[in-house]
Design a protein around this motif. Structure first.
Motif, PDB file in Angstrom:
ATOM      1  N   HIS A   1      47.706 112.023 -69.437  1.00 36.67           N
ATOM      2  CA  HIS A   1      47.289 113.411 -69.650  1.00 36.67           C
ATOM      3  C   HIS A   1      46.353 113.871 -68.539  1.00 36.67           C
ATOM      4  N   LEU A   2      45.481 112.978 -68.069  1.00 36.43           N
ATOM      5  CA  LEU A   2      44.556 113.342 -67.001  1.00 36.43           C
ATOM      6  C   LEU A   2      45.300 113.601 -65.695  1.00 36.43           C
ATOM      7  N   GLN A   3      46.284 112.773 -65.375  1.00 36.96           N
ATOM      8  CA  GLN A   3      47.071 112.993 -64.164  1.00 36.96           C
ATOM      9  C   GLN A   3      47.829 114.314 -64.241  1.00 36.96           C
ATOM     10  N   ALA A   4      48.401 114.606 -65.400  1.00 39.55           N
ATOM     11  CA  ALA A   4      49.127 115.864 -65.571  1.00 39.55           C
ATOM     12  C   ALA A   4      48.185 117.050 -65.440  1.00 39.55           C
ATOM     13  N   TRP A   5      46.961 116.909 -65.943  1.00 41.35           N
ATOM     14  CA  TRP A   5      45.954 117.968 -65.848  1.00 41.35           C
ATOM     15  C   TRP A   5      45.571 118.206 -64.388  1.00 41.35           C
ATOM     16  N   ARG A   6      45.392 117.126 -63.635  1.00 37.84           N
ATOM     17  CA  ARG A   6      45.070 117.272 -62.206  1.00 37.84           C
ATOM     18  C   ARG A   6      46.216 117.952 -61.461  1.00 37.84           C
ATOM     19  N   LEU A   7      47.447 117.539 -61.780  1.00 36.27           N
ATOM     20  CA  LEU A   7      48.605 118.123 -61.114  1.00 36.27           C
ATOM     21  C   LEU A   7      48.684 119.617 -61.392  1.00 36.27           C
ATOM     22  N   LEU A   8      48.380 120.007 -62.624  1.00 37.60           N
ATOM     23  CA  LEU A   8      48.433 121.415 -63.002  1.00 37.60           C
ATOM     24  C   LEU A   8      47.399 122.239 -62.248  1.00 37.60           C
ATOM     25  N   HIS A   9      46.177 121.710 -62.150  1.00 42.87           N
ATOM     26  CA  HIS A   9      45.086 122.510 -61.585  1.00 42.87           C
ATOM     27  C   HIS A   9      44.839 122.280 -60.095  1.00 42.87           C
ATOM     28  N   PHE A  10      45.234 121.100 -59.582  1.00 42.43           N
ATOM     29  CA  PHE A  10      44.920 120.786 -58.187  1.00 42.43           C
ATOM     30  C   PHE A  10      46.149 120.436 -57.342  1.00 42.43           C
ATOM     31  N   GLY A  11      47.313 120.325 -57.985  1.00 42.22           N
ATOM     32  CA  GLY A  11      48.525 120.011 -57.230  1.00 42.22           C
ATOM     33  C   GLY A  11      48.636 118.561 -56.819  1.00 42.22           C
ATOM     34  N   THR A  12      47.837 117.678 -57.407  1.00 43.73           N
ATOM     35  CA  THR A  12      47.882 116.254 -57.109  1.00 43.73           C
ATOM     36  C   THR A  12      47.528 115.477 -58.366  1.00 43.73           C
ATOM     37  N   THR A  13      48.019 114.234 -58.446  1.00 45.37           N
ATOM     38  CA  THR A  13      47.660 113.375 -59.579  1.00 45.37           C
ATOM     39  C   THR A  13      46.514 112.439 -59.218  1.00 45.37           C
ATOM     40  N   ALA A  14      46.109 112.409 -57.954  1.00 45.71           N
ATOM     41  CA  ALA A  14      45.102 111.454 -57.487  1.00 45.71           C
ATOM     42  C   ALA A  14      43.683 111.966 -57.701  1.00 45.71           C
ATOM     43  N   SER A  15      42.787 111.060 -58.065  1.00 48.34           N
ATOM     44  CA  SER A  15      41.367 111.404 -58.225  1.00 48.34           C
ATOM     45  C   SER A  15      40.672 111.316 -56.867  1.00 48.34           C
ATOM     46  N   THR A  16      41.012 112.260 -56.005  1.00 46.60           N
ATOM     47  CA  THR A  16      40.442 112.291 -54.655  1.00 46.60           C
ATOM     48  C   THR A  16      40.127 113.733 -54.269  1.00 46.60           C
ATOM     49  N   GLY A  17      39.208 113.875 -53.307  1.00 50.87           N
ATOM     50  CA  GLY A  17      38.864 115.190 -52.794  1.00 50.87           C
ATOM     51  C   GLY A  17      38.385 116.124 -53.883  1.00 50.87           C
TER      52      GLY A  17
END
Length: 208
Positions: A107-123
């Motif tokens: 769910h966290l990866q999907a949330w990052r992809l939705l809001h930041f366009g990436t699944t990685a916890s970077t930048g």
């Protein structure tokens, strides 16, 4: 042939147990006679993650087409692979097979992809980054169902009743893998924090 997004055999990235994606495939009969389709089956390592949710026509006249749909609903994170097999009366390709795959996201990866366009916890998408400069880090924004690119939003507020302080909040939908904890301190110094269990039985802190 390796699955590819261009021909829809790569279903892309999908949140585990929170969403699914449908891809529709076309069968074209280029032969002179009627194409008879006996069945479509899915086998392989993660076959259970892929389901034929729309069946093609059983008979396809010469020059005609039919279509079928496969739904990808990942049961776990990571790459999920399977193989589609079409049983038919084609003299050269019976069964006709092709590989498919998709990627399950937390769910966290999907949330990052939705809001930041990436699944990685970077930048800017890193857990500890405050993307909207509102004093709330990305991970806390996720945990409480807030928007990480839009300043504002309310964290749970304490309610004081008869000398007791209570925090109550529902866990937002599509949030998992988060442990919520309330701590207290008499000095606010690092290392001087004590966790309060959610039973409300912890000793009441006193001002030192």
């Amino acid at each position: 042939t390796k699955p590819d997004a261009e021909n829809d055999t790569d279903f892309g990235e999908v949140s585990v147990s929170a969403s699914s994606v449908d891809h529709t495939f076309t069968i074209q009969n280029d032969g002179p006679g009627t194409l008879t389709i006996s069945s479509i089956s899915i086998a392989g390592l993660h076959a259970a993650d892929f389901t034929v949710t729309r069946q093609p026509a059983e008979s396809v006249p010469a020059g005609d087409v039919t279509a079928f749909t496969i739904t990808f609903d990942p049961a776990a994170t990571g790459v999920r692979e399977a193989e589609v097999s079409i049983a038919c009366n084609d003299a050269d390709e019976n069964p006709y097979t092709f590989a498919i795959l998709g990627t399950g996201l937390t769910h966290l990866q999907a949330w990052r992809l939705l809001h930041f366009g990436t699944t990685a916890s970077t930048g800017i998408a890193a857990n500890g980054f405050d993307a909207d400069k509102d004093g709330i880090t990305n991970l806390v924004e996720f945990a409480f169902g807030l928007h990480p690119r839009r300043a504002g939003g309310n964290l749970p507020q304490p309610v004081t009743t008869a000398g007791s302080i209570t925090y109550t909040f529902p866990q937002p939908a599509l949030v998992s893998g988060i442990t919520y904890r309330v701590e207290w301190s008499t000095s606010l110094a690092a290392g001087d924090w004590t966790a309060i269990p959610d039973t409300g039985t912890a000793a009441r802190p006193t001002q030192g």
